[in-house]
Design an enzyme around this catalytic site. Sequence first.
Site, PDB file in Angstrom:
ATOM      1  N   SER A   1       0.823  -1.207   0.000  1.00  0.00           N
ATOM      2  CA  SER A   1       0.000   0.000   0.000  1.00  0.00           C
ATOM      3  C   SER A   1       0.858   1.258   0.000  1.00  0.00           C
ATOM      4  O   SER A   1       0.466   2.270  -0.580  1.00  0.00           O
ATOM      5  CB  SER A   1      -0.961   0.001   1.194  1.00  0.00           C
ATOM      6  OG  SER A   1      -0.268  -0.177   2.401  1.00  0.00           O
ATOM      7  N   GLU A   2       2.038   1.210   0.659  1.00  0.00           N
ATOM      8  CA  GLU A   2       2.957   2.347   0.633  1.00  0.00           C
ATOM      9  C   GLU A   2       4.406   1.892   0.672  1.00  0.00           C
ATOM     10  O   GLU A   2       4.728   0.813   1.187  1.00  0.00           O
ATOM     11  CB  GLU A   2       2.725   3.315   1.801  1.00  0.00           C
ATOM     12  CG  GLU A   2       1.531   4.239   1.652  1.00  0.00           C
ATOM     13  CD  GLU A   2       0.275   3.688   2.295  1.00  0.00           C
ATOM     14  OE1 GLU A   2      -0.824   4.190   1.988  1.00  0.00           O
ATOM     15  OE2 GLU A   2       0.395   2.737   3.100  1.00  0.00           O
ATOM     16  N   CYS A   3       5.244   2.755   0.131  1.00  0.00           N
ATOM     17  CA  CYS A   3       6.694   2.606   0.201  1.00  0.00           C
ATOM     18  C   CYS A   3       7.251   3.985   0.529  1.00  0.00           C
ATOM     19  O   CYS A   3       6.774   4.994   0.004  1.00  0.00           O
ATOM     20  CB  CYS A   3       7.243   2.110  -1.136  1.00  0.00           C
ATOM     21  SG  CYS A   3       9.047   1.958  -1.222  1.00  0.00           S
TER      22      CYS A   3
END
Length: 293
Positions: free
Chosen positions: A49-51
């Site tokens: 979902s995020e980096c």
Amino acid sequence: MTRDISRTFQQIDVFGSAPFAGNPVAVVVDGEGLTTTQMATVSAWTNLSECTFLLPPTTAEADYRVRIFSLSNELPFAGHPTLGSARAWLAAGGQPRNDDVVVQECAAGLVPVRYDGEELAFAAPALVRTGEVSPEFLRYVISMLGVEDDDVVDAAWVDNGPGWVGVLLRSADKVLSVEPKPTDVALPEFASPYRPHVGVVGFHGDGHECAYEVRAFFADNSGGIREDPVTGSLNASVAQWMIDSGRVSAPYTASQGTRLDRSGRINVNVADGELWIGGRTTIAIRGHIDIPS
């Protein structure tokens, strides 16, 4: 011939009640010199979902700066990436100016993060949009969630950056039964730079270890609906909504990820006049990532 740039990489499990029970975030610890395109490419490739990418701060008040990318765009703030980034920064040898608080700089401003062993907590940022949801937009959300009108107890904008709208359903069981789907109901215009992110909340009964159940949904690039395992930004804004409306008082614990076979536990506390959103953070992967130059 391009030459790969090797950077230190960690993957952190955030908010899990045990290892591999929360929401993973990828962290490139030394992101200085990477372009926005390189960051976006790496983030999309991880399929998380995020980096995030850690950088030197631009202000003396911060310990480090972070850029946060979803699968499709850069975010000004996100909750579990904040805790995961702080854990990675500390594990890489970062030394905060204060003994028990790391100050993160992101596009939304400065975010203090308290740490005590594996438990980290961020100060909930101010909401950028509050208030009632229009009837037209609520129809869109109800159709997307596949629930009935009388299942909805309340709905409100609870946006602290990503575009969250909160929907309170009549019980935690009802939250867990939601089967979201793309809808033919037209999405009305609304003042947000991103697609709407929908947070669904329902209270557990007396005797449960958690006050309420949370689920987080957003449209993906293919037009489908994606569910996030455990969501710090949503839990921060929902906590503000639930506390301000008098439905619950801190401290308490919320649950998220149940339908995805995760066991997320989000601890909500008030200290020094601020609302803190915390949970366990565990380093799951350490190594290097080679990024084409």
